[in-house]
Enzyme design. Structure first.
Site, PDB file in Angstrom:
ATOM      1  N   ASP A  31       0.816  -1.213   0.000  1.00 49.04           N
ATOM      2  CA  ASP A  31       0.000   0.000   0.000  1.00 49.04           C
ATOM      3  C   ASP A  31       0.850   1.264   0.000  1.00 49.04           C
ATOM      4  OD1 ASP A  31      -2.654   1.174   0.139  1.00 49.04           O
ATOM      5  OD2 ASP A  31      -2.103   1.829   2.154  1.00 49.04           O
ATOM      6  N   ARG A  32       2.135   1.152   0.348  1.00 45.31           N
ATOM      7  CA  ARG A  32       3.005   2.330   0.379  1.00 45.31           C
ATOM      8  C   ARG A  32       3.416   2.774  -1.019  1.00 45.31           C
ATOM      9  NH1 ARG A  32       2.301   5.189   4.831  1.00 45.31           N
ATOM     10  NH2 ARG A  32       2.239   3.817   6.652  1.00 45.31           N
ATOM     11  N   MET A  66      -8.106   5.517   2.949  1.00 46.78           N
ATOM     12  CA  MET A  66      -8.260   6.686   2.085  1.00 46.78           C
ATOM     13  C   MET A  66      -7.020   6.978   1.244  1.00 46.78           C
ATOM     14  SD  MET A  66     -11.308   7.793   2.529  1.00 46.78           S
ATOM     15  CE  MET A  66     -11.129   9.357   1.671  1.00 46.78           C
ATOM     16  N   ARG A  67      -5.950   6.183   1.420  1.00 51.30           N
ATOM     17  CA  ARG A  67      -4.737   6.479   0.671  1.00 51.30           C
ATOM     18  C   ARG A  67      -4.976   6.358  -0.828  1.00 51.30           C
ATOM     19  NH1 ARG A  67      -1.260   3.643   3.357  1.00 51.30           N
ATOM     20  NH2 ARG A  67      -0.294   5.364   4.473  1.00 51.30           N
ATOM     21  N   ALA A  68      -5.798   5.420  -1.257  1.00 45.93           N
ATOM     22  CA  ALA A  68      -6.061   5.245  -2.686  1.00 45.93           C
ATOM     23  C   ALA A  68      -6.696   6.501  -3.279  1.00 45.93           C
ATOM     24  CB  ALA A  68      -6.957   4.032  -2.912  1.00 45.93           C
TER      25      ALA A  68
END
Length: 718
Positions: free
Chosen positions: A200-201, A281-283
């Site tokens: 995810d990073r 919410m990173r996406a």
């Protein structure tokens, strides 16, 4: 095509890379907007992943740093906590953007830096040697084979990426420095997947594959040979294209702050992330930054729908995985439907369909994000191109194979009397699907090992709880402060100690002995014979093995798989870190024929012997999935020379080597022969039923493989 980085020759030009439009576009978007968050490049070996990534550094704008600062502080905004600070009005150094490579086998000290413990104890000074995270600050941190990175390095990398800083804590001595970098990783999915936290990073992900077009492959070879023959001359021929691309990056960077991300685009981004059920919410944030960078790259000041679509194709596939057997990917039809549903104006949500307010018939901005092709145009991946052809789905779930089975198998349920061992043989049943995977009990190797960090068996590791102290073996690892002081204290008078400082010599240093957990080699030996051929029964067996594969993934094990049926055994999967490959082989596994149990065990003995020579510190756990039956000529049953007698001898051979083993008993029905239990006794291991394998079964205690003999790992630890 991937070669080692050569610092004495000119870098292979970025513009000379053939094809791979998605990869080049993703890298260029990060050059335009480093806030996008980096790129993960997935692909088969030999596809120039590393070559393209290393070539990016030459296109990045140069940076200004404080002269003499080892941590690349910006003159206009130096880090107030910089170990080399505080910075005054000293000279300014203008230098190219650094690309720092993190080797897979790097130590923790090499990554975060190292303290001079002797000076810290005796003089009370922070004598700190910066690591790779400091070198990468305001630059690029490149990790080749990032999926093979050790867990403790991944944890440090995650912390630095999340906080933008690196912290080094050693027995009361603390150092902090800024560490903001563009993270770029390459990996071959066949060698195993990434942990979800690290996955995810990465802001974007791309899949690369070698072209199947002969003309394009010819051009790849021609350019590579020309570069190898004359690197300087080859680079000079592409210098004009490199300068042009470098200038375009600078123009896009200058335009980026003026790009408008309207309400319509924001709604489409949010709706797309919600529709594909991505976590957190990173996406959404990454998609917004990527769409903005795409607009700037196309020379526009507004974000178009096509920018949102392309951003989704780059930012979402790796965030949709729910388990390690899910292949990254995105349903483009569903994506288009979502974008269409939320197409509207910047003033509000999409209009109602009852007719008062018709949407703009021309669509937002009338089309795509700009002219050109490949990375210059910012177009989505081309479905028909050789570099961008979508990979075949590989969920790893066996039910996909049902559509490939013959319509009606003609063979009876019982094994044929004279089956042939080759594919398509008489008595062979088509592959069946697996039942739903479940959480399994932990199966350990007994004793204390010294293998690679993992999450299965007890071992002496670099991380974990401290159990003692010892003299360093080579470079000092984790300092054991109390033991060091205790060793130095009796000699203070003889060393002429003055003042409060402790006089410490190299011989006084003690490092901590820690106990954690290691990853093991889990070798599955799966019975695929006719006795297992009933569809419901084999489905349950496959579900159990799939569950154990998932457990091996989570515990950072290597896995291998042997299957036996007909007249022999086959190494279906050589030991690897890729549990996805194991799931795929399991899905395609047919059944039928006799039960050559002894051949399966002998094959396991040979595989383990070779693996012990390759990696002597990694201990093995043998998992035999069978009902314990053995058939075949000559002889019968337990008679001398019979199949059961041969299986018993093979099992005792494995036990003599100290192999930890567990037998998963697949016997079903009201009448049970107990053959799997007898096999477990011969292996000096443990037998458990399919039901007992579940972590939530009635007797759900953590089960350790018990054995009366000392294992190979025990002898080594002793």
């Amino acid at each position: 095509m991937t070669t080692a980085h050569n610092t004495t020759s000119p870098q292979y030009p970025f513009t000379a890379v053939v094809g791979m439009d998605d990869l080049r576009l993703a890298l260029l978007l990060n050059a335009v907007s480093p806030a996008v968050g980096g790129v993960l490049v997935r692909g088969e070996k030999g596809t120039a992943k590393s070559t393209a990534v290393r070539a990016l550094s030459a296109l990045m704008p140069a940076v200004d740093v404080v002269g003499g600062c080892r941590f690349a502080c910006a003159p206009t905004a130096p880090d107030p906590g910089c170990p080399d600070g505080p910075h005054g009005t000293g000279p300014v150094e203008h230098r190219p953007t650094r690309m720092v490579e993190l080797p897979v086998g790097a130590s923790e000290d090499r990554l975060v830096g190292a303290l001079d413990i002797e000076r810290a104890l005796s003089e009370g000074v922070k004598a700190f040697e910066p690591g790779l995270l400091a070198d990468a600050h305001r630059g690029i941190l490149y990790v080749d084979e990032v999926n093979l990175l050790h867990d403790h390095l991944v944890d440090l990398l995650l912390d630095a990426a999340a906080m933008g800083a690196s912290y080094v804590e050693r027995e009361g001595v603390s150092v902090r420095h800024a560490a903001r970098f563009l993270l770029v990783g390459t990996m071959n999915p066949e060698e195993g997947e990434l942990r979800p936290q690290l996955l995810d990073r990465f802001g974007l992900t791309v899949e690369v594959a070698a072209s199947r077009e002969p003309d394009q492959r010819v051009e790849v070879v021609r350019r590579r040979l020309a570069y190898d023959a004359d690197p300087a001359g080859f680079a000079a021929r592409w210098a004009g294209d490199e300068d042009e691309l470098r200038g375009r990056i600078a123009e896009a960077r200058e335009l980026l702050p003026r790009v408008t991300l309207g309400d319509r685009a924001l709604r489409q981004i949010a709706a797309t992330c919600a529709a594909f059920e991505v976590d957190g919410m990173r996406a959404d944030i990454v998609m917004a930054r990527t769409a903005t960078a795409l607009a700037a790259w196309a020379g526009r000041t507004d974000v178009a729908e096509e920018d949102v679509r392309q951003a989704a194709l780059l930012a979402l596939p790796h965030r949709r995985r729910r388990n390690p057997f899910d292949a990254p990917g995105l349903d483009e039809d569903k994506l288009d439907e979502t974008l269409e549903e939320f197409r509207g104006t910047d003033e509000g949500p999409a209009p109602d369909t009852d007719g008062d307010d018709d949407p703009d018939p021309d669509g937002p901005d009338g089309g795509g994000p700009g002219g050109g092709d490949g990375p210059e145009g910012g177009h989505p991946p081309q479905e028909g191109g050789p570099e961008e052809a979508p990979l075949p789905p590989e969920t790893g779930l066996p039910h996909q194979q049902d559509g490939e089975a013959p319509p009606t198998p003609q063979a009876p349920e019982q094994p044929e009397p004279e089956p042939r061992p080759q594919g398509g043989a008489a008595g062979e049943k088509p592959a069946v699907g697996a039942t739903e995977p479940f959480r399994t009990r932990r199966l350990d190797v007994p004793g204390l090992g010294e293998g690679a960090d993992g999450r299965r068996s007890r071992a002496r590791t670099a991380h974990g709880r401290t159990t003692g102290a010892r003299r360093p073996r080579g470079a000092l690892g984790k300092l054991h402060l109390a033991a060091t002081v205790q060793a130095a204290a009796p000699h203070q008078k003889a060393r002429g100690r003055r003042g409060t400082g402790l006089v410490v010599r190299r011989d006084d240093l003690r490092e901590a002995v820690r106990e954690g957990r290691e990853g093991n080699l889990v070798l599955f030996v799966v019975d695929a014979s006719g006795s297992m051929a009933a569809r419901k029964r084999m489905s349950a067996v496959k579900g159990a093995v799939l569950s154990l594969l998932l457990d091996a993934y989570q515990r950072r094990d290597k896995i291998g798989m042997i299957t036996f049926r007909g007249s022999g055994a086959e190494l279906a999967l050589p030991p690897t870190s890729s549990v996805e490959a194991g799931a795929a082989r399991l899905a395609q596994l047919p059944t039928g024929g006799r039960t050559p149990l002894s051949e399966g065990l002998l094959k396991a003995h040979e595989v383990l012997r070779i693996e012990r020579m390759r990696d002597p510190s990694r201990r093995a756990l043998l998992v035999v999935v069978t009902d314990g039956r053995a058939t075949g000529a000559p002889g019968a049953g337990r008679a001398a020379g019979g199949p059961l007698a041969r299986a018993s001898r093979a099992a005792r051979l494995l036990a003599a080597d100290g192999t930890a083993a567990v037998v998963v008993d697949c016997e079903a029905g009201p009448v049970r022969l107990g053959l799997a239990g007898e096999l477990a006794r011969d292996l000096q291991g443990t037998a458990i039923t399919l039901d007992e394998l579940r972590a939530d079964s009635v007797s759900a205690l953590v089960r350790t493989v018990q054995g009366t003999r000392t294992t190979h790992g025990n002898r080594k630890a002793a």
